[in-house]
Design a protein around this motif. Structure first.
Motif, PDB file in Angstrom:
ATOM      1  N   MET A 125       0.849  -1.184   0.000  1.00  0.00           N
ATOM      2  CA  MET A 125       0.000   0.000   0.000  1.00  0.00           C
ATOM      3  C   MET A 125       0.887   1.237   0.000  1.00  0.00           C
ATOM      4  N   SER A 126       0.610   2.176  -0.869  1.00  0.00           N
ATOM      5  CA  SER A 126       1.433   3.370  -0.967  1.00  0.00           C
ATOM      6  C   SER A 126       0.947   4.433   0.011  1.00  0.00           C
ATOM      7  N   ASN A 127       1.863   5.313   0.362  1.00  0.00           N
ATOM      8  CA  ASN A 127       1.510   6.418   1.247  1.00  0.00           C
ATOM      9  C   ASN A 127       0.670   7.424   0.479  1.00  0.00           C
ATOM     10  N   PRO A 128      -0.312   8.019   1.144  1.00  0.00           N
ATOM     11  CA  PRO A 128      -1.101   9.045   0.458  1.00  0.00           C
ATOM     12  C   PRO A 128      -0.219  10.264   0.192  1.00  0.00           C
ATOM     13  N   LYS A 129      -0.599  11.021  -0.819  1.00  0.00           N
ATOM     14  CA  LYS A 129       0.127  12.248  -1.137  1.00  0.00           C
ATOM     15  C   LYS A 129      -0.077  13.253  -0.011  1.00  0.00           C
ATOM     16  N   PRO A 130       0.939  14.074   0.246  1.00  0.00           N
ATOM     17  CA  PRO A 130       0.736  15.138   1.230  1.00  0.00           C
ATOM     18  C   PRO A 130      -0.316  16.119   0.702  1.00  0.00           C
ATOM     19  N   LEU A 131      -1.012  16.768   1.620  1.00  0.00           N
ATOM     20  CA  LEU A 131      -2.107  17.669   1.267  1.00  0.00           C
ATOM     21  C   LEU A 131      -1.648  19.120   1.294  1.00  0.00           C
ATOM     22  N   ALA A 132      -1.927  19.830   0.208  1.00  0.00           N
ATOM     23  CA  ALA A 132      -1.652  21.263   0.129  1.00  0.00           C
ATOM     24  C   ALA A 132      -2.967  22.006  -0.053  1.00  0.00           C
ATOM     25  N   VAL A 133      -3.040  23.181   0.547  1.00  0.00           N
ATOM     26  CA  VAL A 133      -4.199  24.050   0.400  1.00  0.00           C
ATOM     27  C   VAL A 133      -3.738  25.373  -0.200  1.00  0.00           C
ATOM     28  N   VAL A 134      -4.484  25.827  -1.196  1.00  0.00           N
ATOM     29  CA  VAL A 134      -4.252  27.118  -1.838  1.00  0.00           C
ATOM     30  C   VAL A 134      -5.403  28.034  -1.432  1.00  0.00           C
ATOM     31  N   ILE A 135      -5.062  29.217  -0.921  1.00  0.00           N
ATOM     32  CA  ILE A 135      -6.076  30.230  -0.624  1.00  0.00           C
ATOM     33  C   ILE A 135      -5.764  31.428  -1.502  1.00  0.00           C
ATOM     34  N   GLU A 136      -6.564  31.569  -2.557  1.00  0.00           N
ATOM     35  CA  GLU A 136      -6.349  32.639  -3.538  1.00  0.00           C
ATOM     36  C   GLU A 136      -7.683  32.919  -4.225  1.00  0.00           C
ATOM     37  N   PRO A 137      -8.164  34.168  -4.164  1.00  0.00           N
ATOM     38  CA  PRO A 137      -9.470  34.488  -4.736  1.00  0.00           C
ATOM     39  C   PRO A 137      -9.512  34.549  -6.263  1.00  0.00           C
ATOM     40  N   ARG A 138      -8.393  34.736  -6.925  1.00  0.00           N
ATOM     41  CA  ARG A 138      -8.377  34.844  -8.389  1.00  0.00           C
ATOM     42  C   ARG A 138      -8.175  33.461  -8.997  1.00  0.00           C
ATOM     43  N   SER A 139      -9.184  32.990  -9.708  1.00  0.00           N
ATOM     44  CA  SER A 139      -9.169  31.625 -10.253  1.00  0.00           C
ATOM     45  C   SER A 139      -7.955  31.309 -11.127  1.00  0.00           C
ATOM     46  N   PRO A 140      -7.567  32.189 -12.068  1.00  0.00           N
ATOM     47  CA  PRO A 140      -6.399  31.848 -12.900  1.00  0.00           C
ATOM     48  C   PRO A 140      -5.133  31.629 -12.064  1.00  0.00           C
ATOM     49  N   LEU A 141      -4.891  32.502 -11.081  1.00  0.00           N
ATOM     50  CA  LEU A 141      -3.713  32.350 -10.233  1.00  0.00           C
ATOM     51  C   LEU A 141      -3.855  31.111  -9.354  1.00  0.00           C
ATOM     52  N   ALA A 142      -5.042  30.856  -8.811  1.00  0.00           N
ATOM     53  CA  ALA A 142      -5.254  29.663  -7.989  1.00  0.00           C
ATOM     54  C   ALA A 142      -4.945  28.400  -8.789  1.00  0.00           C
ATOM     55  N   GLY A 143      -5.349  28.379 -10.062  1.00  0.00           N
ATOM     56  CA  GLY A 143      -5.068  27.233 -10.925  1.00  0.00           C
ATOM     57  C   GLY A 143      -3.583  27.034 -11.152  1.00  0.00           C
ATOM     58  N   THR A 144      -2.860  28.121 -11.359  1.00  0.00           N
ATOM     59  CA  THR A 144      -1.413  28.045 -11.548  1.00  0.00           C
ATOM     60  C   THR A 144      -0.730  27.519 -10.290  1.00  0.00           C
ATOM     61  N   LEU A 145      -1.167  28.003  -9.139  1.00  0.00           N
ATOM     62  CA  LEU A 145      -0.603  27.542  -7.870  1.00  0.00           C
ATOM     63  C   LEU A 145      -0.871  26.055  -7.674  1.00  0.00           C
ATOM     64  N   ALA A 146      -2.102  25.629  -7.954  1.00  0.00           N
ATOM     65  CA  ALA A 146      -2.464  24.216  -7.808  1.00  0.00           C
ATOM     66  C   ALA A 146      -1.634  23.338  -8.737  1.00  0.00           C
ATOM     67  N   GLU A 147      -1.442  23.769  -9.978  1.00  0.00           N
ATOM     68  CA  GLU A 147      -0.631  22.996 -10.932  1.00  0.00           C
ATOM     69  C   GLU A 147       0.793  22.827 -10.430  1.00  0.00           C
ATOM     70  N   ALA A 148       1.372  23.902  -9.907  1.00  0.00           N
ATOM     71  CA  ALA A 148       2.746  23.845  -9.410  1.00  0.00           C
ATOM     72  C   ALA A 148       2.856  22.886  -8.223  1.00  0.00           C
ATOM     73  N   LEU A 149       1.864  22.904  -7.345  1.00  0.00           N
ATOM     74  CA  LEU A 149       1.889  22.003  -6.195  1.00  0.00           C
ATOM     75  C   LEU A 149       1.667  20.557  -6.617  1.00  0.00           C
ATOM     76  N   HIS A 150       0.761  20.307  -7.573  1.00  0.00           N
ATOM     77  CA  HIS A 150       0.573  18.951  -8.111  1.00  0.00           C
ATOM     78  C   HIS A 150       1.891  18.424  -8.665  1.00  0.00           C
ATOM     79  N   ALA A 151       2.599  19.274  -9.394  1.00  0.00           N
ATOM     80  CA  ALA A 151       3.878  18.876  -9.994  1.00  0.00           C
ATOM     81  C   ALA A 151       4.918  18.535  -8.937  1.00  0.00           C
ATOM     82  N   ASN A 152       4.722  19.030  -7.719  1.00  0.00           N
ATOM     83  CA  ASN A 152       5.638  18.735  -6.616  1.00  0.00           C
ATOM     84  C   ASN A 152       5.115  17.616  -5.720  1.00  0.00           C
ATOM     85  N   GLY A 153       4.111  16.877  -6.207  1.00  0.00           N
ATOM     86  CA  GLY A 153       3.652  15.678  -5.504  1.00  0.00           C
ATOM     87  C   GLY A 153       2.549  15.851  -4.489  1.00  0.00           C
TER      88      GLY A 153
END
Length: 122
Positions: free
Chosen positions: A1-29
């Motif tokens: 059984m693999s370990n679950p991915k660590p959880l990151a939370v993004v708090i950003e009201p502007r959707s385009p920037l929030a999406g960019t932040l989420a993509e960068a964090l996904h890329a970091n696991g």
């Protein structure tokens, strides 16, 4: 059984920037949840331990009182934090001394550097 991915939370009201932040964090696991406000983040992950937080401080329409950052740190004192500021002189009350400050506007290279720097605190 693999370990679950660590959880990151993004708090950003502007959707385009929030999406960019989420993509960068996904890329970091990370598994990533996005909220537009600190109050929204608190509701979204009420029962979860957050490992990484990147947040606009303060989020528009909110002040520092009751910011989600303090609640998240209570659940995980080792929480890695990036705070995004429009004003480099903005107070970051409640943020740990190890929080990485990222001044808006920033580019993808600066974002990646801030994420890597904050990850060293995990």
């Amino acid at each position: 059984m693999s370990n679950p991915k660590p959880l990151a939370v993004v708090i950003e009201p502007r959707s385009p920037l929030a999406g960019t932040l989420a993509e960068a964090l996904h890329a970091n696991g990370f598994e990533v949840l996005v909220a537009s406000t600190h109050a929204g983040a608190a509701r979204l992950v009420a029962q979860s331990k957050v490992d990484f937080l990147i947040a606009a401080i303060p989020a528009p329409g909110e002040d520092h009182a009751g910011a989600y950052l303090e609640e998240a740190r209570g659940k995980n004192p080792a929480l890695a934090v990036v705070v995004m500021l429009s004003d480099p002189n903005e107070a970051t009350d409640g943020a740990p001394a190890s929080a990485v400050h990222l001044i808006k506007p920033f580019d993808r290279v600066q974002l990646e550097a801030a994420i890597r720097q904050a990850m060293h605190t995990i």
